[in-house]
Design a protein around this motif. Structure first.
Motif, PDB file in Angstrom:
ATOM      1  N   SER A  76      13.565  -1.675   2.919  1.00 32.90           N
ATOM      2  CA  SER A  76      12.849  -1.282   1.716  1.00 32.90           C
ATOM      3  C   SER A  76      11.944  -0.104   2.047  1.00 32.90           C
ATOM      4  O   SER A  76      11.488   0.045   3.181  1.00 32.90           O
ATOM      5  N   ASP A 117       8.789   2.319   0.025  1.00 34.35           N
ATOM      6  CA  ASP A 117       7.950   2.654  -1.115  1.00 34.35           C
ATOM      7  C   ASP A 117       6.706   3.351  -0.586  1.00 34.35           C
ATOM      8  O   ASP A 117       6.103   2.886   0.388  1.00 34.35           O
ATOM      9  N   HIS A 118       6.350   4.471  -1.188  1.00 32.82           N
ATOM     10  CA  HIS A 118       5.165   5.235  -0.790  1.00 32.82           C
ATOM     11  C   HIS A 118       5.165   5.563   0.702  1.00 32.82           C
ATOM     12  O   HIS A 118       4.146   5.396   1.391  1.00 32.82           O
ATOM     13  N   PRO A 123      11.615   5.090  -4.033  1.00 38.11           N
ATOM     14  CA  PRO A 123      11.642   3.700  -3.561  1.00 38.11           C
ATOM     15  C   PRO A 123      13.080   3.176  -3.509  1.00 38.11           C
ATOM     16  O   PRO A 123      13.918   3.529  -4.350  1.00 38.11           O
TER      17      PRO A 123
END
Length: 85
Positions: free
Chosen positions: A69, A71-72, A39
Motif C-alpha cells: 500500500s 499513500d502520501h 495511493p
C-alpha cells in the motif's frame, strides 16, 4: 522528496528506511512507485522487491506473496519472505 518504506513479515521487520524508488511483483505485473505516486493497494505475487535508497544503493527482498500500500509517500509492504536458498 523521498518515500518512507516499511517492509515487514508476519514475524519481523525486513527493511525500513527512505527510498527514491520501490518496485514490487503484483499479481497483475510489476509495480513501480516514485514519490508523488497516487495511493495504491495491491496484492503481491512471488518475486523480488527492489528498493533504491536515496544514496543509490539497491536492496532486494525475495517474497512468496503479500500486499503493498502507498499513500502520501508512505509505502507499507507486508510480505511472506521466500525461503533462503
Amino acid at each position: 522528496m523521498a518515500l518512507t518504506v516499511d517492509i515487514v513479515a508476519p514475524d519481523r521487520t525486513l527493511w525500513v528506511g527512505e527510498a527514491s524508488l520501490v518496485s514490487a511483483p503484483s499479481v497483475e505485473g510489476s509495480i513501480g512507485l516514485l514519490p508523488g505516486h497516487e495511493p495504491i493497494l495491491s496484492v503481491l505475487g512471488p518475486g523480488r522487491i527492489k528498493v533504491v535508497e536515496l544514496g543509490g544503493e539497491e536492496r532486494f527482498v525475495d517474497i512468496i506473496g503479500g500486499f503493498i500500500s502507498m499513500d502520501h509517500d508512505v509505502v507499507t509492504i507486508v510480505a511472506e519472505p521466500a525461503p533462503s536458498a
